[in-house]
Design a protein around this motif. Structure first.
Motif, PDB file in Angstrom:
ATOM      1  N   ARG A 198       0.834  -1.208   0.000  1.00 11.01           N
ATOM      2  CA  ARG A 198       0.000   0.000   0.000  1.00 11.01           C
ATOM      3  C   ARG A 198       0.867   1.255   0.000  1.00 11.01           C
ATOM      4  NH1 ARG A 198      -2.905  -3.138   3.850  1.00 11.01           N
ATOM      5  NH2 ARG A 198      -2.031  -1.945   5.586  1.00 11.01           N
ATOM      6  N   ALA A 199       1.922   1.246   0.786  1.00  8.00           N
ATOM      7  CA  ALA A 199       2.808   2.411   0.861  1.00  8.00           C
ATOM      8  C   ALA A 199       3.484   2.669  -0.481  1.00  8.00           C
ATOM      9  CB  ALA A 199       3.855   2.200   1.949  1.00  8.00           C
ATOM     10  N   LEU A 200       3.969   1.626  -1.114  1.00  4.05           N
ATOM     11  CA  LEU A 200       4.633   1.779  -2.406  1.00  4.05           C
ATOM     12  C   LEU A 200       3.656   2.297  -3.456  1.00  4.05           C
ATOM     13  CD1 LEU A 200       7.126   1.412  -4.188  1.00  4.05           C
ATOM     14  CD2 LEU A 200       6.394  -0.966  -4.561  1.00  4.05           C
ATOM     15  N   ALA A 201       2.458   1.741  -3.481  1.00  2.00           N
ATOM     16  CA  ALA A 201       1.456   2.199  -4.448  1.00  2.00           C
ATOM     17  C   ALA A 201       1.119   3.668  -4.235  1.00  2.00           C
ATOM     18  CB  ALA A 201       0.197   1.336  -4.339  1.00  2.00           C
ATOM     19  N   ALA A 202       1.034   4.093  -2.974  1.00  2.00           N
ATOM     20  CA  ALA A 202       0.708   5.489  -2.677  1.00  2.00           C
ATOM     21  C   ALA A 202       1.834   6.406  -3.126  1.00  2.00           C
ATOM     22  CB  ALA A 202       0.453   5.657  -1.179  1.00  2.00           C
ATOM     23  N   GLN A 203       3.087   5.999  -2.890  1.00  2.00           N
ATOM     24  CA  GLN A 203       4.191   6.844  -3.326  1.00  2.00           C
ATOM     25  C   GLN A 203       4.208   6.978  -4.845  1.00  2.00           C
ATOM     26  OE1 GLN A 203       8.510   5.679  -3.658  1.00  2.00           O
ATOM     27  NE2 GLN A 203       8.720   7.093  -1.921  1.00  2.00           N
ATOM     28  N   LEU A 204       4.084   5.864  -5.543  1.00  3.18           N
ATOM     29  CA  LEU A 204       4.138   5.906  -7.007  1.00  3.18           C
ATOM     30  C   LEU A 204       2.973   6.698  -7.594  1.00  3.18           C
ATOM     31  CD1 LEU A 204       5.224   2.215  -7.763  1.00  3.18           C
ATOM     32  CD2 LEU A 204       6.656   4.273  -7.692  1.00  3.18           C
ATOM     33  N   ALA A 205       1.820   6.639  -6.935  1.00  4.11           N
ATOM     34  CA  ALA A 205       0.649   7.360  -7.434  1.00  4.11           C
ATOM     35  C   ALA A 205       0.811   8.865  -7.322  1.00  4.11           C
ATOM     36  CB  ALA A 205      -0.600   6.910  -6.680  1.00  4.11           C
ATOM     37  N   ASP A 206       1.647   9.323  -6.400  1.00  8.84           N
ATOM     38  CA  ASP A 206       1.825  10.758  -6.198  1.00  8.84           C
ATOM     39  C   ASP A 206       2.749  11.398  -7.227  1.00  8.84           C
ATOM     40  OD1 ASP A 206       0.122  11.411  -4.154  1.00  8.84           O
ATOM     41  OD2 ASP A 206       1.585  11.103  -2.556  1.00  8.84           O
ATOM     42  N   PHE A 207       3.594  10.609  -7.880  1.00 12.69           N
ATOM     43  CA  PHE A 207       4.533  11.184  -8.828  1.00 12.69           C
ATOM     44  C   PHE A 207       3.828  11.635 -10.104  1.00 12.69           C
ATOM     45  CE2 PHE A 207       7.725   8.264  -6.685  1.00 12.69           C
ATOM     46  CZ  PHE A 207       8.355   9.293  -6.014  1.00 12.69           C
ATOM     47  N   VAL A 208       4.223  12.789 -10.610  1.00 13.20           N
ATOM     48  CA  VAL A 208       3.722  13.257 -11.894  1.00 13.20           C
ATOM     49  C   VAL A 208       4.592  12.662 -12.984  1.00 13.20           C
ATOM     50  CG1 VAL A 208       2.907  15.400 -10.868  1.00 13.20           C
ATOM     51  CG2 VAL A 208       5.194  15.314 -11.881  1.00 13.20           C
ATOM     52  N   PRO A 209       4.126  12.671 -14.258  1.00 14.20           N
ATOM     53  CA  PRO A 209       4.964  12.188 -15.357  1.00 14.20           C
ATOM     54  C   PRO A 209       6.328  12.880 -15.330  1.00 14.20           C
ATOM     55  CG  PRO A 209       2.737  12.523 -16.128  1.00 14.20           C
ATOM     56  CD  PRO A 209       2.793  13.062 -14.726  1.00 14.20           C
ATOM     57  N   TRP A 210       7.369  12.097 -15.505  1.00  6.67           N
ATOM     58  CA  TRP A 210       8.726  12.606 -15.323  1.00  6.67           C
ATOM     59  C   TRP A 210       9.140  13.600 -16.388  1.00  6.67           C
ATOM     60  CZ3 TRP A 210      12.549  14.043 -12.604  1.00  6.67           C
ATOM     61  CH2 TRP A 210      13.816  14.228 -13.156  1.00  6.67           C
ATOM     62  N   GLN A 211       9.663  14.704 -15.931  1.00  2.00           N
ATOM     63  CA  GLN A 211      10.408  15.624 -16.767  1.00  2.00           C
ATOM     64  C   GLN A 211      11.355  16.381 -15.845  1.00  2.00           C
ATOM     65  OE1 GLN A 211       8.087  19.093 -18.240  1.00  2.00           O
ATOM     66  NE2 GLN A 211       6.319  18.020 -17.413  1.00  2.00           N
ATOM     67  N   PRO A 212      12.593  16.603 -16.282  1.00  2.00           N
ATOM     68  CA  PRO A 212      13.567  17.272 -15.405  1.00  2.00           C
ATOM     69  C   PRO A 212      13.064  18.633 -14.963  1.00  2.00           C
ATOM     70  CG  PRO A 212      14.643  16.313 -17.305  1.00  2.00           C
ATOM     71  CD  PRO A 212      13.168  16.228 -17.573  1.00  2.00           C
ATOM     72  N   ARG A 213      13.226  18.906 -13.675  1.00  2.00           N
ATOM     73  CA  ARG A 213      12.825  20.195 -13.114  1.00  2.00           C
ATOM     74  C   ARG A 213      13.823  20.620 -12.062  1.00  2.00           C
ATOM     75  NH1 ARG A 213       6.376  18.960 -12.095  1.00  2.00           N
ATOM     76  NH2 ARG A 213       5.854  18.516 -14.263  1.00  2.00           N
ATOM     77  N   ASP A 214      13.882  21.895 -11.819  1.00  2.00           N
ATOM     78  CA  ASP A 214      14.759  22.427 -10.769  1.00  2.00           C
ATOM     79  C   ASP A 214      13.974  22.491  -9.477  1.00  2.00           C
ATOM     80  OD1 ASP A 214      16.523  23.697  -9.157  1.00  2.00           O
ATOM     81  OD2 ASP A 214      16.565  25.577 -10.279  1.00  2.00           O
ATOM     82  N   LEU A 215      14.322  21.630  -8.507  1.00  2.00           N
ATOM     83  CA  LEU A 215      13.625  21.609  -7.236  1.00  2.00           C
ATOM     84  C   LEU A 215      14.452  22.207  -6.104  1.00  2.00           C
ATOM     85  CD1 LEU A 215      11.967  18.066  -7.340  1.00  2.00           C
ATOM     86  CD2 LEU A 215      10.938  20.262  -7.882  1.00  2.00           C
ATOM     87  N   LYS A 216      15.441  22.995  -6.449  1.00  2.00           N
ATOM     88  CA  LYS A 216      16.320  23.536  -5.430  1.00  2.00           C
ATOM     89  C   LYS A 216      15.709  24.745  -4.707  1.00  2.00           C
ATOM     90  CE  LYS A 216      20.524  21.991  -7.749  1.00  2.00           C
ATOM     91  NZ  LYS A 216      21.800  22.411  -8.381  1.00  2.00           N
ATOM     92  N   GLY A 217      14.794  25.422  -5.366  1.00  2.00           N
ATOM     93  CA  GLY A 217      14.126  26.550  -4.739  1.00  2.00           C
ATOM     94  C   GLY A 217      14.958  27.809  -4.742  1.00  2.00           C
TER      95      GLY A 217
END
Length: 225
Positions: free
Chosen positions: A206-225
């Motif tokens: 259940r935990a793994l499914a929940a984590q994977l469900a939260d991810f958006v389709p992959w594209q490189p982004r700057d998450l450094k803020g």
């Protein structure tokens, strides 16, 4: 599920190679084992997410996971899992000796096994073509094996690190999952069986499914803020 106002902070977006091993999985799994409902709050750049700059007010290093339960906020996956284990018998026995040994193995997972495993994963996944890898990797691989062999010996005649599943197994098995890009765990039958046993738990699934469900389709982004 126990009603709660718990929030688990996680990333909206990570490379495919990291999906399923980001450390918020540990917190989600611990909550599932305890039967505690939670909501995820994502850090990223998409609509409704918490920006990386905003997240620094919660986690000064900008890493996930973080955990919020009312006025209590924690970061570091090990600290969060320990906090939950101390409050819920599903993750740690009430027996004094068993609690001490559970904590012992939790620290072993994070301090003895994970640093070696993480070094190898970083080399293989992020620096595979670097010129220094040919010289550095054999030594790191040897260090990983030095840690895994006694762990495999300990688990040779046990289902879990202690006499039942605990928070220590939750942490140890997620550390072993970091090696999923290799066949190293499979080379140790006791470790392979142990990891599979932990991953077969419904709470993990259940935990793994929940984590994977939260991810958006992959594209490189700057998450450094």
């Amino acid at each position: 599920m126990i009603p709660s106002n718990i929030t688990c902070y996680a990333l909206e977006n990570v490379p495919p190679v990291a999906r399923g091993v980001v450390r918020d999985l540990r917190v989600r799994w611990a909550l599932e084992e305890c039967g505690i409902a939670y909501q995820s709050r994502l850090v990223g750049t998409g609509p409704g997410t918490l920006t990386p700059a905003e997240y620094l007010k919660i986690q000064p290093f900008g890493q996930v996971p973080s955990f919020q339960d009312g006025e209590l906020t924690l970061f570091e996956s090990g600290a969060i899992v320990l906090h939950l284990a101390e409050e819920h018998e599903a993750l740690m026995s009430t027996d004094r000796s068993a609690r001490a040994h559970t904590k012992q193995w939790m620290f072993a997972a994070l301090n003895t096994i994970e640093p070696q495993v993480q070094q190898l994963a970083e080399i293989d996944l992020f620096h595979p073509d670097a010129g220094w890898v040919k010289e550095r990797r054999p030594g790191v691989l040897e260090a990983v094996q030095r840690r895994l062999k006694p762990l495999a010996a300990h688990l040779a005649d046990r289902d879990y690190l202690l006499d039942r599943f605990t928070a220590a197994d939750l942490l140890m098995s997620t550390v072993l999952r970091t090696l999923r890009h290799t066949a190293i765990v499979e080379e140790h039958p006791a470790l392979h069986a142990y990891k599979q046993r932990c991953e077969a738990r419904p709470a993990f699934e259940r935990a793994l499914a929940a984590q994977l469900a939260d991810f958006v389709p992959w594209q490189p982004r700057d998450l450094k803020g």
